[in-house]
Design an enzyme around this catalytic site. Structure first.
Site, PDB file in Angstrom:
ATOM      1  N   LYS A  12      38.316  39.480  47.617  1.00 52.47           N
ATOM      2  CA  LYS A  12      38.756  40.570  46.743  1.00 52.47           C
ATOM      3  C   LYS A  12      37.538  41.183  46.086  1.00 52.47           C
ATOM      4  CE  LYS A  12      37.953  38.288  42.685  1.00 52.47           C
ATOM      5  NZ  LYS A  12      36.896  38.686  41.710  1.00 52.47           N
ATOM      6  N   ASP A 137      42.467  33.811  38.708  1.00 54.35           N
ATOM      7  CA  ASP A 137      42.479  34.740  39.842  1.00 54.35           C
ATOM      8  C   ASP A 137      43.445  34.332  40.951  1.00 54.35           C
ATOM      9  OD1 ASP A 137      40.618  36.348  38.654  1.00 54.35           O
ATOM     10  OD2 ASP A 137      38.952  35.822  39.972  1.00 54.35           O
TER      11      ASP A 137
END
Length: 282
Positions: A12, A137
């Site tokens: 990401k 996350d």
């Protein structure tokens, strides 16, 4: 149902990162925008009937039982009461301490893979809640959609944003997230903003000045990449990135960078390649 499964663990990017303040518990309130890359690790799973969890790939400096992959598997095993175990192999491509989510993504892929292999039937919210216990996350990876994140990063609002190509440079450093967030010079009073403001270009990464000061390798990578494109740090780094309208332009700039700089080109995606793969299994 097959007892074997191979799934990706995508990278990401944090397209921006603003730190709004510090909570009483020491965690930071922040805003960020997550987008996935079609690039990542690959994990291979094989169900066991004896309840053992075994990761067969060693990660330098990470004890077996401390690895997020193992912790995710055992956490799901305990929370679900499943008597099954698993053998896991990891093809590691994402750097540690790179700010592109390697460990968190591996943990999320493990949760989703075992939910499928063990036939648990857990829904998205339940998996995300367990993921949050492993790391802030992890939920964005278990949910698999580009998102505007608030709180400590756990309050996620899905977004539909452009999907450019990215050139990601990987300086050979291991950045300590705890070290960056404890730095007295870190900006902690950025005003809250809207997604629209980010897309109009009025944003930054509050961690970047601190990381540049502490890690010359990251600063040098930013200087080099900024010669060709507007470059930015992702997360707490050390990876830095620039965006391009197509693969050809990203490849062209990549070819101009010094040979010693590790880098890769990948397409941005609002739906993670993990979830695209999972959809084919249903």
């Amino acid at each position: 149902m097959s007892v074997r499964l191979s799934l990706p663990a995508p990278a990401k990017l944090n397209l921006f990162l603003h730190i709004l303040g510090r909570r009483d518990d020491g965690y930071h309130e922040l805003q960020t925008l997550f987008q996935f890359l079609d690039h990542g690790d690959e994990l291979h799973f094989e169900a066991r009937q004896d309840g053992q969890v075994r990761l067969h790939t060693e990660i330098a400096g990470v004890p077996h039982d401390s690895n997020l992959i193992v912790r995710a598997a055992r956490g799901l095993q305990e929370a679900s009461g499943s008597p099954q175990g698993v053998d896991i192999w990891l093809d590691k491509r994402l750097p540690m301490g790179g700010g592109i989510g390697g460990g968190s993504s591996d943990a999320a892929t493990t949760l989703l893979a075992l939910n499928h292999l063990w036939q648990l039937g857990w829904d998205e919210d339940r998996i995300a809640a367990l993921g949050l216990r492993l790391g802030a996350d992890v939920p964005v990876f278990t949910r698999g959609r580009a998102a505007f994140a608030e709180g400590v990063g756990e309050k996620l609002t899905p977004v539909d944003i452009p999907e450019p190509w990215y050139l990601v440079v990987v300086p050979q450093v291991l950045v300590s997230t705890a070290e960056i967030f404890s730095d007295p010079l870190l900006t902690r009073d950025s005003p809250a903003i809207k997604v629209r403001t980010v897309l109009e270009g009025d944003s930054r990464n509050d961690c970047q000045p601190v990381v540049e000061r502490r890690y010359p390798e990251v600063r040098n990578a930013l200087i080099l990449l900024n010669k060709f494109v507007s470059a930015r740090l992702t997360g707490t780094g050390g990876c830095v990135f620039g965006s391009f309208p197509n693969k050809a332009e990203a490849d062209k700039v990549s070819a101009l960078l010094p040979d010693h700089l590790q880098r890769f080109v990948a397409k941005g995606s609002n739906i993670s390649m993990l979830h695209r793969k999972l959809e084919t299994l249903v």
